[in-house]
Structures are given as structure tokens and as C-alpha cells.
Design an enzyme around this catalytic site. Structure first.
Site, mmCIF file in Angstrom:
data_model
loop_
_atom_site.group_PDB
_atom_site.id
_atom_site.type_symbol
_atom_site.label_atom_id
_atom_site.label_comp_id
_atom_site.label_asym_id
_atom_site.label_seq_id
_atom_site.Cartn_x
_atom_site.Cartn_y
_atom_site.Cartn_z
ATOM 1 N N SER A 169 4.786 2.411 7.939
ATOM 2 C CA SER A 169 4.436 1.252 7.132
ATOM 3 C C SER A 169 5.613 0.821 6.261
ATOM 4 C CB SER A 169 3.243 1.576 6.231
ATOM 5 O OG SER A 169 2.081 1.789 6.991
ATOM 6 N N GLY B 199 -9.793 -23.844 -8.217
ATOM 7 C CA GLY B 199 -10.672 -23.520 -9.328
ATOM 8 C C GLY B 199 -12.146 -23.496 -8.997
ATOM 9 N N ASP C 104 0.175 -7.586 1.428
ATOM 10 C CA ASP C 104 0.591 -6.191 1.561
ATOM 11 C C ASP C 104 2.115 -6.061 1.603
ATOM 12 O OD1 ASP C 104 0.160 -3.458 1.710
ATOM 13 O OD2 ASP C 104 0.114 -3.432 3.898
ATOM 14 N N GLY D 71 3.438 6.367 7.969
ATOM 15 C CA GLY D 71 4.820 6.560 7.533
ATOM 16 C C GLY D 71 5.728 5.468 8.042
ATOM 17 N N HIS E 159 0.815 -1.217 0.000
ATOM 18 C CA HIS E 159 0.000 0.000 0.000
ATOM 19 C C HIS E 159 0.851 1.271 0.000
ATOM 20 C CE1 HIS E 159 0.478 -0.149 4.519
ATOM 21 N NE2 HIS E 159 0.497 1.155 4.363
#
Length: 402
Positions: free
Chosen positions: A247, A302, A163, A245, A132
Site C-alpha cells: 500500500s 451545503g 486514501d 505492505g 491508511h
């Protein structure tokens, strides 16, 4: 009516006056004597007449181990920070924006976060950060601790589910790389240190400290923002301050090893000390795939999954034919052609309740279990069809990169 005896009062005054004189004389004598003793005490100690008093040692006091180097006192936390802080970088998300008149475009900073250099090879350095942090970027810049001018980074791979993202920069100015620890050995209560760039590069490489609050939390992830949990992420909980910040920055142990990548916090009024990091053991597997394949190699079966709890209970018996004891599971909405599920005989409206004898309550748990496997692995699926429990063996296929 009261009365007052003047003669008695006079006697009492004389007695008090006499007592006061005696007390004052004694007090003056004691003060003078004490001063004489204090003045003569050093001589008496040197002469051996008075033994030297030993300093009392406090009981039940735990000392903090410190070392002295060059006249400075350095704690274990400082050593850990010194070991890793130069590997922490700022990650700047640059995006193109049109001018006010719409006649031209220019690159502007859209946001920023943190990252940590974990590998250097063949003249290139590799940085792990959060997806992100770089999502939607036209260009990504990296600010090194040892260089004021940001470097342009190449996005090697990114994974929205976990992430995580890997960046590549020229390694010519990189002198240090971080050391990864073992997140499986973490214990609640041990030290945790976060390094990052809260609120932007103005506060670059800010250090906060705390403890490991929990080693195994599960956080829901809604990838498509439809209100349904798509994935359950395993995270480390810490009370070390993690702010916007931070992160993508590292969470360290007392040895200065990276034990997690800071990813998120609960930001609600009245909530403090709830920060979360992705365990480094899981990070290692993801970033190895991102470097090698530019995407995470995940298996698939699937099917189109739907949580049983999202379907009306009236349909549980009428349409799915489930027995009353079945209250959770994953409904097969559709089966892809030539998929592992089709080859194993799964059909629409089957209700999956177990994978390898592990109970599956929703599609997020199903994905989480599958994503810990590799393409080619064999698993056993327990499912209900028309009220009967069935078991099928399935060989996992390879999920195409998104």
C-alpha cells in the site's frame, strides 16, 4: 479340435531364419556406411562436394527486445525497475503504547507500508503514500533504499476520502525522484509493475509484474462504516501481485513511470489477481492541494444527502410526491444556513436527480461529481419537488477542512 502340422512348422522356421540373416547383414552394412559418411562429411563440405546446410529459422515467433550491457542481459522490465526502485521507500507507522504495568509509554511499530519520492525542493523531499498507512500514527518513519537508518517524516497532509497522504523528509540523502506518467493514456493489456514492501521491511522493494486489467474501475468507499457508500473511487485494476505492505507504493508502466499508487486488493478465498491503484493523474491533483493547503480543496453545496433507495418506497409518493418513473436520486434531508444550496432555493425533501444533465443515482455519485469541481464553479441541479421537475443554478462554495 485343433491340429498342428510339424512339417509346415519346420519350413516356416527355416524361412524366418533366412530372412533374419539377410536383415541383420543389411543393418550392419547400413550402420558401417553411415559412420563412414559422418567421418568423411567435414572433408566433403570443405572440398565443396557437399553444400553447407543453413540453420532453419522458426516461423511466427515474437522476440522479446533485450539489450546487452556489461555482459548482462537487461529486459525492459529491468530497465523500468532500475529507473524507479531507489525512489521507493518503506513507511513505518509508530504509535505510543503503555507498558504492561501502565507506568510508562513507549513507541512501537504499529504497521508499515510503502511510498514513493516524487519531488525534491529546497532541501526537502516529498513522499506520497496511502492515508491508511499513516493513520493514527504518533510518529512516521521512512526507510530509504540507500540508508539503513530510518528518517523521521513530517505529515504534510492526508485525505481519507482518496486514501492519500504526503510526507516530508530531509532531502540530503535523496538522490533520485520518480517520474509520473499519464494514466489517461493507459490501455488494457499493457505492462504493469508494482514495487513495494509486502509483509514488512524484510521483503523491501519487492517487484511483481503483470498487466493492466482495466483502466476505469469504480470502488465504493464507506468512510464512517455505516454501511452506506460515501464516495466512489476511480481505480486502475491490475493482476500484478499487491500484498499487505505494498500500500502506497508505485504502479509503473514499461518506461518506469509511475501510473498509479497501489491502494487495495480484493482478498477473498479463491480470488487472485485483483489489485487496484489510484490513477496518477488524480493523485497529482490531490497531492498538490495537500502540499499547498495541507488539505484537499473541495467544493460543497451545503446539504445533508440521503440515498432515495434507503427510504421506504411508501414515502416516495406520500412524503416526497415523486412520479413513478423516478426510482433513484438523492433526497435533501436538510439545508445549511447561508449555504450555496440555500441561496439557490433548495429545500428539505427535494430529490436531486441530475447535476449538469448527468444522472445522479446516489450520494456517492453526487460527491464524486462535486469533488471533480472547484469552489466558485457554477453547476446546474435538476430536482423534483412535489412531483414537479425543477432546475436551479448554484455556485459551489469551499468545503472547510475536516
Amino acid at each position: 479340435m485343433g491340429f498342428y502340422d510339424e512339417e509346415y512348422a519346420g519350413i516356416q522356421k527355416k524361412r524366418k531364419s533366412g530372412r533374419a540373416s539377410v536383415f541383420l547383414s543389411a543393418l550392419i552394412g547400413a550402420v558401417i556406411g553411415g559412420m563412414l559418411v559422418l567421418m568423411l562429411l567435414p572433408s566433403l563440405v570443405r572440398s565443396g562436394y557437399v553444400p553447407e546446410a543453413k540453420q532453419a529459422q522458426p516461423k511466427n515467433v515474437t522476440s522479446v527486445p533485450v539489450s546487452t550491457s556489461g555482459g548482462q542481459t537487461t529486459s525492459n522490465v529491468t530497465k523500468a525497475v532500475n529507473k524507479t526502485e531507489n525512489t521507493v521507500v518503506g513507511v513505518i507507522n509508530m504509535q505510543q503504547h503503555q507498558s504492561f504495568a501502565g507506568m510508562s509509554t513507549q513507541m512501537e511499530e504499529q504497521g508499515n507500508g510503502s511510498g514513493v519520492i516524487f519531488r525534491k525542493t529546497n532541501g526537502k523531499a516529498y513522499i506520497v503514500t496511502n492515508n491508511h498507512v499513516i493513520e493514527g500514527a504518533s510518529e512516521v518513519q521512512v526507510s530509504l533504499a540507500t540508508n539503513k537508518k530510518p528518517l523521521t517524516a513530517k505529515i504534510i497532509g492526508a485525505d481519507p476520502i482518496t486514501d492519500l497522504a504526503v510526507l516530508e523528509i530531509d532531502g540530503g540523502q535523496v538522490k533520485e525522484v520518480a517520474e509520473f506518467g499519464d494514466s489517461s493514456k493507459l490501455q488494457v493489456g499493457e505492462s504493469a509493475i508494482a514495487i513495494g514492501n509486502p509483509l514488512g521491511m524484510e521483503f523491501s522493494r519487492t517487484v511483481t509484474g503483470g498487466i493492466i486489467s482495466s483502466t476505469d474501475r469504480t470502488m465504493p468507499v464507506d468512510l464512517d462504516k455505516d454501511g452506506q457508500t460515501d464516495y466512489e473511487m476511480n481505480v486502475i485494476q491490475t493482476d500484478a501481485a499487491i500484498n499487505p505492505g505494498n500500500s502506497g507504493g508505485p504502479l509503473l508502466n514499461a518506461e518506469g513511470q509511475v501510473i498509479g499508487i497501489n491502494s487495495l486488493k480484493i482478498a477473498q478465498t479463491g480470488v487472485e489477481g485483483l489489485g487496484f491503484a489510484i490513477p496518477i493523474n488524480e493523485v497529482s491533483r490531490i497531492i498538490d492541494d495537500l502540499i499547498r493547503y495541507h488539505s484537499v480543496q473541495r467544493p460543497y453545496i451545503g446539504i445533508g444527502p440521503v440515498d432515495l433507495q434507503r427510504i421506504s418506497p411508501d414515502e416516495w409518493k406520500n412524503t416526497l410526491g415523486l412520479p413513478e418513473k423516478v426510482q433513484s436520486g438523492v433526497v435533501v434531508r436538510n439545508v445549511e444556513n447561508v449555504s450555496p444550496a440555500q441561496k439557490a432555493g433548495l429545500q428539505m425533501y427535494d430529490v436531486i436527480v441530475k447535476l449538469d444533465n448527468q444522472e445522479i443515482e446516489n450520494s456517492a455519485q453526487l460527491r464524486k461529481y462535486l469533488f471533480e469541481k472547484r469552489a466558485g464553479d457554477n453547476i446546474e441541479i435538476s430536482y423534483y419537488r412535489d412531483g414537479k421537475l425543477k432546475i436551479a443554478k448554484i455556485t459551489l462554495g469551499k468545503q472547510e477542512a475536516q
